[in-house]
Design a protein around this motif. Structure first.
Motif, mmCIF file in Angstrom:
data_model
loop_
_atom_site.group_PDB
_atom_site.id
_atom_site.type_symbol
_atom_site.label_atom_id
_atom_site.label_comp_id
_atom_site.label_asym_id
_atom_site.label_seq_id
_atom_site.Cartn_x
_atom_site.Cartn_y
_atom_site.Cartn_z
ATOM 1 N N VAL A 155 6.665 1.208 -6.224
ATOM 2 C CA VAL A 155 5.550 1.800 -5.869
ATOM 3 C C VAL A 155 4.376 0.989 -5.324
ATOM 4 O O VAL A 155 3.520 1.079 -4.503
ATOM 5 C CB VAL A 155 4.888 2.781 -7.003
ATOM 6 C CG1 VAL A 155 3.353 3.228 -6.520
ATOM 7 C CG2 VAL A 155 5.690 4.132 -7.163
ATOM 8 N N VAL A 212 5.064 10.319 -7.444
ATOM 9 C CA VAL A 212 5.449 9.581 -6.324
ATOM 10 C C VAL A 212 6.249 10.537 -5.372
ATOM 11 O O VAL A 212 6.360 11.802 -5.449
ATOM 12 C CB VAL A 212 6.646 8.592 -6.844
ATOM 13 C CG1 VAL A 212 5.794 7.708 -7.897
ATOM 14 C CG2 VAL A 212 7.587 9.357 -7.573
ATOM 15 N N LYS A 229 5.975 16.071 -3.918
ATOM 16 C CA LYS A 229 5.917 14.988 -4.739
ATOM 17 C C LYS A 229 6.328 15.345 -6.221
ATOM 18 O O LYS A 229 6.791 16.244 -6.430
ATOM 19 C CB LYS A 229 4.319 14.563 -4.819
ATOM 20 C CG LYS A 229 3.397 15.502 -5.950
ATOM 21 C CD LYS A 229 1.941 15.271 -5.594
ATOM 22 C CE LYS A 229 1.434 16.364 -6.415
ATOM 23 N NZ LYS A 229 1.237 17.715 -5.987
ATOM 24 N N GLY A 244 2.563 5.858 -4.683
ATOM 25 C CA GLY A 244 1.973 6.737 -5.635
ATOM 26 C C GLY A 244 1.239 7.616 -4.737
ATOM 27 O O GLY A 244 0.810 7.483 -3.901
#
Length: 99
Positions: free
Chosen positions: A57, A75, A30, A66
């Motif tokens: 998102v 994200v 991420k 998210g």
């Protein structure tokens, strides 16, 4: 004075998804929203890019979600396949090796 070309929203979204796909920001991998925007867009487009990424998102048709909680705003891509499909259907350039 240098003149900058204003990017279209669609172009910004495609560029974000393409860069996240190339860097394989999926699964346990991420990135923070600011990191994605900074590595993807020129400085004069980063504010708009941040807004568009935050909108993506919450958009069920976008391949970005998210991840985690707290103040970091992480994200990641929902999947490689979703990102490829998104780029193809929105006129984006799919990175080599993902098509």
């Amino acid at each position: 004075m240098q003149q900058y070309r204003k990017m279209e929203d669609k172009e910004i979204r495609n560029r974000i998804v393409r860069k996240m796909l190339r860097n394989q920001v999926v699964g346990g991998h991420k990135k923070q929203i600011d990191t994605v925007v900074n590595m993807t867009l020129p400085s004069h487009e980063q504010g708009r890019g941040r807004d568009l990424l935050e909108d993506m998102v919450t958009d069920p048709d976008a391949p970005i979600e998210g991840y985690g909680g707290g103040h970091r705003q992480n994200v990641r891509l929902t999947s490689v396949e979703d990102a490829v499909d998104y780029l193809k259907s929105n006129g984006g350039d799919v990175p080599f090796g993902f098509d």
